[in-house]
Design a protein around this motif. Sequence first.
Motif, short mmCIF file in Angstrom:
data_model
loop_
_atom_site.label_atom_id
_atom_site.label_comp_id
_atom_site.label_asym_id
_atom_site.label_seq_id
_atom_site.Cartn_x
_atom_site.Cartn_y
_atom_site.Cartn_z
N VAL A 116 0.74 -1.24 -0.27
CA VAL A 116 -0.06 0.05 -0.02
C VAL A 116 0.74 1.16 0.08
CG1 VAL A 116 -1.87 -1.09 0.90
CG2 VAL A 116 -0.20 0.01 2.39
N SER A 177 0.20 -15.52 -3.92
CA SER A 177 -1.14 -14.73 -3.60
C SER A 177 -1.86 -15.39 -2.67
CB SER A 177 -1.61 -14.69 -5.27
OG SER A 177 -3.08 -14.25 -4.91
N PHE A 180 -5.67 -15.84 -4.74
CA PHE A 180 -5.74 -17.03 -5.59
C PHE A 180 -5.38 -18.31 -5.31
CE2 PHE A 180 -3.44 -18.29 -9.76
CZ PHE A 180 -4.64 -18.66 -10.33
N GLU A 230 4.27 -15.18 -8.55
CA GLU A 230 4.37 -14.11 -9.41
C GLU A 230 5.96 -13.68 -9.64
OE1 GLU A 230 1.63 -10.88 -8.37
OE2 GLU A 230 0.39 -12.38 -7.28
N ALA A 257 2.47 -16.73 -12.82
CA ALA A 257 1.74 -15.45 -13.49
C ALA A 257 2.70 -14.28 -13.59
CB ALA A 257 0.71 -15.15 -12.22
N GLU A 262 3.28 -7.25 -20.36
CA GLU A 262 2.11 -6.36 -19.63
C GLU A 262 1.93 -7.05 -18.20
OE1 GLU A 262 -1.22 -6.25 -22.05
OE2 GLU A 262 -1.59 -3.90 -21.58
N ALA A 263 1.73 -8.25 -18.24
CA ALA A 263 1.44 -8.81 -16.94
C ALA A 263 2.85 -8.51 -15.59
CB ALA A 263 1.19 -10.44 -17.15
N ALA A 266 2.39 -5.51 -14.41
CA ALA A 266 1.33 -5.42 -13.41
C ALA A 266 1.79 -6.32 -12.12
CB ALA A 266 0.05 -6.06 -14.04
N HIS A 270 2.31 -4.68 -8.48
CA HIS A 270 1.62 -5.45 -7.48
C HIS A 270 2.49 -6.08 -6.11
CE1 HIS A 270 -1.12 -8.40 -5.68
NE2 HIS A 270 -0.52 -9.40 -6.23
N SER B 323 -8.30 -9.76 -6.30
CA SER B 323 -7.04 -10.53 -6.04
C SER B 323 -6.01 -10.04 -6.89
CB SER B 323 -7.09 -12.06 -5.91
OG SER B 323 -5.90 -12.33 -6.29
N GLY B 324 -4.96 -9.24 -6.44
CA GLY B 324 -3.80 -9.17 -7.47
C GLY B 324 -3.16 -10.18 -8.13
N GLY B 325 -3.00 -11.11 -7.70
CA GLY B 325 -2.40 -12.41 -8.19
C GLY B 325 -3.06 -12.81 -9.24
N ALA B 326 -4.56 -12.92 -9.24
CA ALA B 326 -5.25 -13.46 -10.13
C ALA B 326 -5.09 -12.31 -11.20
CB ALA B 326 -6.81 -13.70 -9.93
N VAL B 328 -2.76 -10.79 -12.42
CA VAL B 328 -1.66 -10.89 -13.33
C VAL B 328 -1.73 -11.87 -13.93
CG1 VAL B 328 0.92 -11.38 -12.91
CG2 VAL B 328 -0.17 -9.64 -11.44
N LEU B 329 -2.29 -12.96 -13.63
CA LEU B 329 -2.43 -14.19 -14.59
C LEU B 329 -3.46 -14.14 -15.69
CD1 LEU B 329 -1.53 -17.28 -14.08
CD2 LEU B 329 -4.16 -17.65 -13.34
N THR B 331 -4.01 -10.94 -16.94
CA THR B 331 -3.22 -10.16 -17.88
C THR B 331 -2.44 -11.06 -19.03
OG1 THR B 331 -3.18 -8.36 -16.31
CG2 THR B 331 -1.70 -8.31 -18.00
N PRO B 342 -4.72 -2.22 -20.96
CA PRO B 342 -4.36 -0.81 -20.66
C PRO B 342 -4.25 -0.27 -19.39
CG PRO B 342 -6.41 -0.63 -22.07
CD PRO B 342 -6.11 -2.08 -21.64
N PHE B 361 -7.29 0.17 -0.32
CA PHE B 361 -5.63 -0.29 -0.41
C PHE B 361 -5.49 -0.96 -1.76
CE2 PHE B 361 -5.36 -0.59 4.54
CZ PHE B 361 -4.99 0.79 4.43
N PRO B 367 -4.82 -4.22 -14.16
CA PRO B 367 -5.76 -4.66 -13.74
C PRO B 367 -6.61 -4.01 -12.45
CG PRO B 367 -4.08 -6.50 -13.79
CD PRO B 367 -3.60 -5.01 -14.29
N TRP B 402 -13.48 -14.73 -5.84
CA TRP B 402 -13.91 -15.97 -5.18
C TRP B 402 -14.47 -15.39 -3.89
CZ3 TRP B 402 -9.61 -16.04 -8.20
CH2 TRP B 402 -8.47 -15.41 -7.54
#
Lengths: 711, 711
Positions: A116, A177, A180, A230, A257, A262-263, A266, A270, B323-326, B328-329, B331, B342, B361, B367, B402
Amino acid sequence: MSASQTQNHAADLSAMDRMLSPRSIALIGASNTAHRIGGLLFANLKRAFKGPLYPIHPTEQEIMGVQAYASLDDLPEAADLAVVAVAAKMVPEMVEAAAAAGIAGAVVVTSGFAEVGEEGAALQEQLAEISRRTGIRLIGPNCIGYFNMHGGVMANFAITPDSPLPKAGGTALVSQSGGFGSYISLMAMRAGLGVGWFVSTGNEVDCNVSMVCRHLIERPEVKVLLACVETLRDPDIFIETAERAIELDKPIVLLKAGRSEEAARAAMSHTGSITGSADVLYAVCEQYGVHIAETMQEMLDLGLMFETGKRTKGRRLAVLTTSGGAGVLLTDEAAEVGLTVPELPAEEQAALEAVMPPPFFGSMANPLDTTAQIVAHQHAAVGIMEHLGKSPSIDMITCVTWDHTLDFIQALIDGDKGTDKPVSILCTGLVEKVSEAGTPLYLDPSRAVRPLGALARQSLDRPKVVKAPVKDEARIARMRALFESLEGRKVLMEHEGKQLFAEYGIPVTREKLVATPADADAAAAEIGGKVAIKYMSPELMHKSDVGGLRLGLEAGSVQAEAEAMLQDVARGAPHVALSGILVQEMVPARMELTCGIKRDLSFGPIIVVGMGGVLVEVLAEVAMLRPPFDADMARKVVASLCDGRIASARRGLEPAEIDAVVATVMGLGQMALELPEISEVDVNPVRIANGRAVAADALVILEGAEDAGHH
Amino acid sequence: MSASQTQNHAADLSAMDRMLSPRSIALIGASNTAHRIGGLLFANLKRAFKGPLYPIHPTEQEIMGVQAYASLDDLPEAADLAVVAVAAKMVPEMVEAAAAAGIAGAVVVTSGFAEVGEEGAALQEQLAEISRRTGIRLIGPNCIGYFNMHGGVMANFAITPDSPLPKAGGTALVSQSGGFGSYISLMAMRAGLGVGWFVSTGNEVDCNVSMVCRHLIERPEVKVLLACVETLRDPDIFIETAERAIELDKPIVLLKAGRSEEAARAAMSHTGSITGSADVLYAVCEQYGVHIAETMQEMLDLGLMFETGKRTKGRRLAVLTTSGGAGVLLTDEAAEVGLTVPELPAEEQAALEAVMPPPFFGSMANPLDTTAQIVAHQHAAVGIMEHLGKSPSIDMITCVTWDHTLDFIQALIDGDKGTDKPVSILCTGLVEKVSEAGTPLYLDPSRAVRPLGALARQSLDRPKVVKAPVKDEARIARMRALFESLEGRKVLMEHEGKQLFAEYGIPVTREKLVATPADADAAAAEIGGKVAIKYMSPELMHKSDVGGLRLGLEAGSVQAEAEAMLQDVARGAPHVALSGILVQEMVPARMELTCGIKRDLSFGPIIVVGMGGVLVEVLAEVAMLRPPFDADMARKVVASLCDGRIASARRGLEPAEIDAVVATVMGLGQMALELPEISEVDVNPVRIANGRAVAADALVILEGAEDAGHH
């Protein structure tokens, strides 16, 4: 590993053990309010833990009927594990107190740290400092906790207290994560996996995915490790884990991940960390026998197969179906993952047909198409499964049916139990029955075959663990003397690079550096055949632009051409000083490869080999190896280029040429290990024809060179 | 299409219409025994059909309470459809009777025809003959029937009478395999697809997958067509269907079993028919905008998305996760299918953050990571979905969560309904609610993105329908005269092939065929620069083996070299007669391509373009086109080589070079249409450098050549 390192490692392991397989647990931030995280956590902890639980609460006497303590100081013993679920600002103080109380490790589920912004990052750095100073191990912060069903530890809020408890099975899941990861663990349980371990690592202030995997791979109850990352931190520990997994024959399946650019951006925003290239990670996984899952589904599918503990002796698949159409689709999938569906010998076909009630309209050739006729004849299904279970002609079995009776499905399950050959099943009815029996069950025909391909790789292609070879200190000294003679220059001239190559057994062009045009002619006569001459100077990067390169000359005409070359360069690049004239044999090429050393942010020096020449960027066909590796591995990787056609197709590499390329790759591997000050090597092109593969150019860059210097 | 053909086509359609959307149905082989096929079929027919049903039974008065008839002659009218479920030997007689009674078409579910050997094949040939002679349309034999829920026709035993009836939705499923097809239809219904049509074609004695698709694509209620084939019969009808699908903007998704060689052999033994190459089929699908599914799951995933009827205006994807992790996946997956994720403009991020309860936060960059905080705040979810639904910065939305409450999921569903942008959802709870609402729902993060990629292709990359260009009759006459001058020879010499190429606008080397060494020198002077000389004779296949090729000559030295060449060939291949000496400019090459015409067993002449030169088989990088095609399509295909790097990478094709390659491909396409007697053309290499792309060799083989003749 030195003696003191070994000791630390053992101490770490023991702290990890106490944290992840605790005999007692304190929950800092316990709550009587069921829907709060401190309430969820305590309700979960209570579900399965057999040892003492110590809820910590400043005022409450009891938490959910268990005696509470006002602080860690009041506990009757030093708990092994503290679970921390207080507000972010209070976390450092609590972790400090836990360390002081002799607690081995803390799981910090609280959010509001590095994810954060600056203030949170500062808080997280406090945690890091406490862990370093006191030795307390930390999981998280900003994670969802962990569970260890073998130890009855439900230290997480991924699963709600009213959901069924996970089975204490052979699968361990480690996910960076939390969100996830909890989704994956849920889907894994739905798919019938026995997820005995789930650890989410969150912000990884101390323990990261690599470390947790390193710990879990040694646990006897863990049969397969699923890892979802990640940012792969501590790549060396990851590799050590992979090597132990090879030795223990425990499969690791990795879902990464952040593969695309691009990912990756991200992921960086993150998780706040830069990472090496995903291509390199994938190549390293291939080299160390780690299975890559492209999707979550594939990770679970492989896990389900690996959890059986079965292995295969070969790649011959029996496809047993009640529909010819599905048999064809499965045969496609088999081919795609390197399995074969061989026709069974006539006598086996006859034996199999004999168990079917006549008249039989199907085929026992393989794919075995029993037609739906079999569904009503359990004895036939039993007989076929028994036959296949023992057949010397096949190594694994996949059964696909949408016609089902309990008897029929039971015959398939019993067939699986009765053979050590791997079996997978696709069926639409009685799904729970199959799942309970532990036979891997998939709902898409393609998915029923791919895990068998992975099992074949695990069983038959597991790499060897390669120890680092001895360094040649005399050679290192010679090379360092060469580097020192450069007086600060960071880019070697071609003839210097070739000298380095030759020291490492890399085949190079016959060539000689001379001072004058007359000497050049003599050198050409000595080399014989057609030669090239090149103007050598550290200041001249693009020699052909100013006439500093002449090709296809023969002795006799070389002196005049060399004089003309000197004049041309003097005109075109008057500031440049001549270091010498390089006289070099012309080598023919049917094919050009490129080899080299590049540096990955995660894994350090990586050896690259690929299709080269002017089309190197168009073809973009490369393979990679992390040193150390042995010649078998180098050969396998070279021969894998262009899907293996580089060695098998017409005009591909001949055996002697492969040997020479392997020598080049091996030499680069040893060089990368002996001379870490080399930051980049390009051998492009390696010219290949008539049984030779020869480095025809050389670019070597030492650490500290400016980026702009060489392209 | 001629007038009479049009009339037949209309009559066929009308018979197909009567058979597949009947007003009355006779069941030959009806049974009162519920578990027999004749019982299952009648019970199914009774479930949904509103018109008269005529069960045919030799003795029974009633079948399941409906008046039965002893024979078709007793019916009060000519039924539109007969369903035939009698023993194989009786089928021809019954079909003959149905035709005589004026029935439009029969669905024969009985097995025991071509799939079981010679006797069955003879029975099947009887059916074919009856159909040809009487015009009665046939589906099957050896199929599982069909259903048309829009017409209330359940003429199948794929679904048991006690299962729920399929929804009359916009998806049509056509499958050659009955068993696999019924599995797919079951899984499709489970996935929430509205399978309004399911037709299994079985042995395809008359109607095949292509024909049924051709019929269904015109039906207004059909929004998406899923086709599953082993052997694609009537490829021209398949292409016509694909062209209509382009015009109507109705996606077709094809799942092909039998891609690998091993599977193709299995399919051949199973369906009894040889088929063209799967690579060609895939290339044709790409060219005609047909979506390829690699797995059953992918076919259903695409179907679910296409059934929404939504289209997209661009490729910019918003990834909304808890979830940030998802994120990324997802993306990663987006990048893999050509979508972008974008970053949203700062003002949009601020607007989105404003709807979240503070403190926030997560991240609204894209994403969008709302964190689980959003779950308890329906108004925030509603606000975000509304914003994204209208945002000018993104074109489609995927929501992955989820964490769920009814309110939260409802907000996502309402968001989907409130925008014409495509939306996909992954969630673990309330799955049925999402499914009922018709919002595409997927359980694997990867699967939530791929269908959006397919939707982007359908929306943005739909090809044009290209009509066959006018033929140049004068050119055809000139070329036929050339072929006749060969006096039965089927392989053209290089200079003859080049003459053909030049007529079709294919850039070729400057060259001249001369009779004597002296003339060769003169020709070299005329051509200028360095030349090659080649010994031309129809009998000399491997000229370089006997010295029949000299490279890099200059005018002045050509005569002597040509004389030496004639002597070498006279010695090395004394039986060979000289047709002439070909004097040819030497063209430089930075890159070599190969172009050509090859024949596919299914689709006929196919234009091939790929990486060429000596490494053609190592690189195995080719693209294919079925003529006719336009220059835009040719350009797209050429530029797609090496994943597009052929045009984008350093040292790749320059614009003028692409133009020249496109001219070559276009010329070959026109040649294939105008001169069907050409069986194979190889233009290898096309040498490329300095803005030119020139055919440097030519192999042209006419129909009737012996296979051994040319390699």
